[in-house]
Write a protein that holds these residues in place. Structure first.
Motif, PDB file in Angstrom:
ATOM      1  N   SER A  25      -8.566 -29.124  57.854  1.00  0.00           N
ATOM      2  CA  SER A  25      -8.811 -29.634  59.045  1.00  0.00           C
ATOM      3  C   SER A  25      -7.718 -30.277  59.620  1.00  0.00           C
ATOM      4  CB  SER A  25     -10.069 -30.214  59.164  1.00  0.00           C
ATOM      5  OG  SER A  25     -11.241 -29.271  58.639  1.00  0.00           O
ATOM      6  N   SER A  81      -6.516 -11.719  58.991  1.00  0.00           N
ATOM      7  CA  SER A  81      -6.131 -12.910  59.606  1.00  0.00           C
ATOM      8  C   SER A  81      -4.957 -12.577  60.747  1.00  0.00           C
ATOM      9  CB  SER A  81      -5.692 -13.718  58.532  1.00  0.00           C
ATOM     10  OG  SER A  81      -6.761 -14.069  57.689  1.00  0.00           O
ATOM     11  N   ALA A 111     -15.716 -28.310  65.139  1.00  0.00           N
ATOM     12  CA  ALA A 111     -14.617 -28.376  64.050  1.00  0.00           C
ATOM     13  C   ALA A 111     -15.318 -29.453  63.103  1.00  0.00           C
ATOM     14  CB  ALA A 111     -13.413 -28.483  64.393  1.00  0.00           C
ATOM     15  N   THR A 147     -12.322 -15.590  62.466  1.00  0.00           N
ATOM     16  CA  THR A 147     -11.805 -16.814  62.291  1.00  0.00           C
ATOM     17  C   THR A 147     -10.485 -16.982  62.606  1.00  0.00           C
ATOM     18  OG1 THR A 147     -13.328 -17.199  60.366  1.00  0.00           O
ATOM     19  CG2 THR A 147     -11.305 -18.506  60.394  1.00  0.00           C
ATOM     20  N   TYR A 150     -10.155 -17.630  66.213  1.00  0.00           N
ATOM     21  CA  TYR A 150     -10.189 -18.949  66.360  1.00  0.00           C
ATOM     22  C   TYR A 150      -8.948 -19.838  66.115  1.00  0.00           C
ATOM     23  CZ  TYR A 150     -12.037 -23.762  65.516  1.00  0.00           C
ATOM     24  OH  TYR A 150     -12.002 -24.916  65.705  1.00  0.00           O
ATOM     25  N   GLY A 151      -8.597 -19.267  64.935  1.00  0.00           N
ATOM     26  CA  GLY A 151      -7.362 -20.017  64.469  1.00  0.00           C
ATOM     27  C   GLY A 151      -6.342 -19.705  65.555  1.00  0.00           C
ATOM     28  N   GLY A 155      -7.561 -23.370  66.150  1.00  0.00           N
ATOM     29  CA  GLY A 155      -7.018 -23.736  64.792  1.00  0.00           C
ATOM     30  C   GLY A 155      -7.678 -24.811  63.840  1.00  0.00           C
ATOM     31  N   GLN A 158     -10.347 -24.056  60.811  1.00  0.00           N
ATOM     32  CA  GLN A 158     -10.364 -22.685  60.395  1.00  0.00           C
ATOM     33  C   GLN A 158     -10.563 -22.484  58.718  1.00  0.00           C
ATOM     34  OE1 GLN A 158      -6.958 -20.018  60.535  1.00  0.00           O
ATOM     35  NE2 GLN A 158      -5.587 -21.795  60.957  1.00  0.00           N
ATOM     36  N   LEU A 161     -13.982 -22.947  57.976  1.00  0.00           N
ATOM     37  CA  LEU A 161     -14.933 -21.674  58.334  1.00  0.00           C
ATOM     38  C   LEU A 161     -14.556 -20.563  57.197  1.00  0.00           C
ATOM     39  CD1 LEU A 161     -13.931 -21.093  62.170  1.00  0.00           C
ATOM     40  CD2 LEU A 161     -16.329 -21.404  61.239  1.00  0.00           C
ATOM     41  N   LYS A 181      -7.702 -19.465  50.942  1.00  0.00           N
ATOM     42  CA  LYS A 181      -7.785 -20.154  52.213  1.00  0.00           C
ATOM     43  C   LYS A 181      -6.533 -20.624  52.663  1.00  0.00           C
ATOM     44  CE  LYS A 181      -8.508 -24.385  52.621  1.00  0.00           C
ATOM     45  NZ  LYS A 181      -7.665 -25.636  52.543  1.00  0.00           N
ATOM     46  N   ALA A 185      -4.463 -19.060  56.071  1.00  0.00           N
ATOM     47  CA  ALA A 185      -4.134 -20.258  57.395  1.00  0.00           C
ATOM     48  C   ALA A 185      -2.782 -20.004  57.396  1.00  0.00           C
ATOM     49  CB  ALA A 185      -4.638 -21.566  56.733  1.00  0.00           C
TER      50      ALA A 185
END
Length: 250
Positions: A25, A81, A111, A147, A150-151, A155, A158, A161, A181, A185
């Motif tokens: 985050s 992604s 978030a 996700t 959203y990212g 972001g 994410q 999530l 992850k 990302a």
């Protein structure tokens, strides 16, 4: 950029890089910092996304040992992604700036809630005894796609999530899931960054400072993240996030 501004953004970037490696985050540290120095929300979000790319890549590299044997999973989820990031980035650029400005406080607060819920998600994963598909099937792929959208659009969190989705659909070691992850990302931030660089304005001074700081933070976070108190990190993220949400809303 003044010296104080540069130091503050650099420090926030180091913290964000480390937090992204461990919790996911970091945007809730750098984005509010940019807003505090008067950067417009969309420009701040775009420049922040581009600047954090080296940091998330360094975090993924730091977890390379946990990625062994996960290539099929990475390829399948990586496609989701990538597609999601393209959609999210296009939405950010096509929707009016006022839409993003209005959505930011809500997105930040969501978030923050997700960051607070992360320990419960991890405990739930640890208690689960029911069998799951090795790849999570269509539900996980669809969740990773959303996700990614959203990212690409904002972001923050994410990573939280993604870990929540993994906890719902996969049975695997948490460190291995955290490594996945970080890779996903990296894909989302990288794809969004390429689109932003190609079609919109980016503050390259901000990008440079965040890139250096987040890279250092990502490497440090991957190395010593397991020794840090997750509660302290979550507390810092939530305090900064709520403060930013209030500041933007006002």
């Amino acid at each position: 950029m003044h010296a104080l501004e540069t130091v503050a953004i650099a420090a926030a970037a180091v913290a964000a890089g480390g937090i992204n490696a461990v919790v996911g985050s970091g945007t809730l540290i750098t984005f509010p910092t940019l807003l505090a120095f008067g950067y417009p929300p969309v420009l701040a979000n775009v420049s922040n996304t581009v600047g954090l790319v080296p940091g998330v890549i360094s975090a993924a590299y730091g977890y390379r040992a946990e990625l062994k044997g996960q290539r099929p999973r990475l390829v399948k989820l990586g496609i989701a992604s990538l597609l999601g990031a393209v959609i999210g980035a296009v939405l950010l650029l096509k929707l009016p700036a006022d839409t993003f400005r209005a959505a930011v406080p809500v997105l930040i607060l969501i978030a923050c809630v997700l960051v607070l819920l992360q320990p419960r998600l991890q405990k739930w994963l640890a208690r689960r005894d029911s069998p799951s598909r090795a790849d999570g099937g269509v539900p996980l792929w669809s969740g990773v796609l959303v996700t990614g959208v959203y990212g690409g659009y904002f972001g923050a969190a994410q990573g939280v999530l993604l870990m929540g989705l993994f906890g719902s659909f996969l049975r695997d070691d948490l460190q291995r899931l955290n490594a996945v992850k970080n890779v996903l990302a990296s894909i989302v931030n990288g794809v969004a960054a390429v689109i932003f660089i190609a079609v919109t304005t980016v503050d390259w001074k901000v990008v440079g400072v965040i890139a250096v700081g987040s890279t250092l933070g990502g490497l440090l976070g991957a190395r010593v993240g397991r020794r840090l108190s997750p509660a302290v990190l979550r507390g810092l993220i939530v305090v900064v996030g709520v403060t930013a949400a209030i500041a933007v809303a006002v």
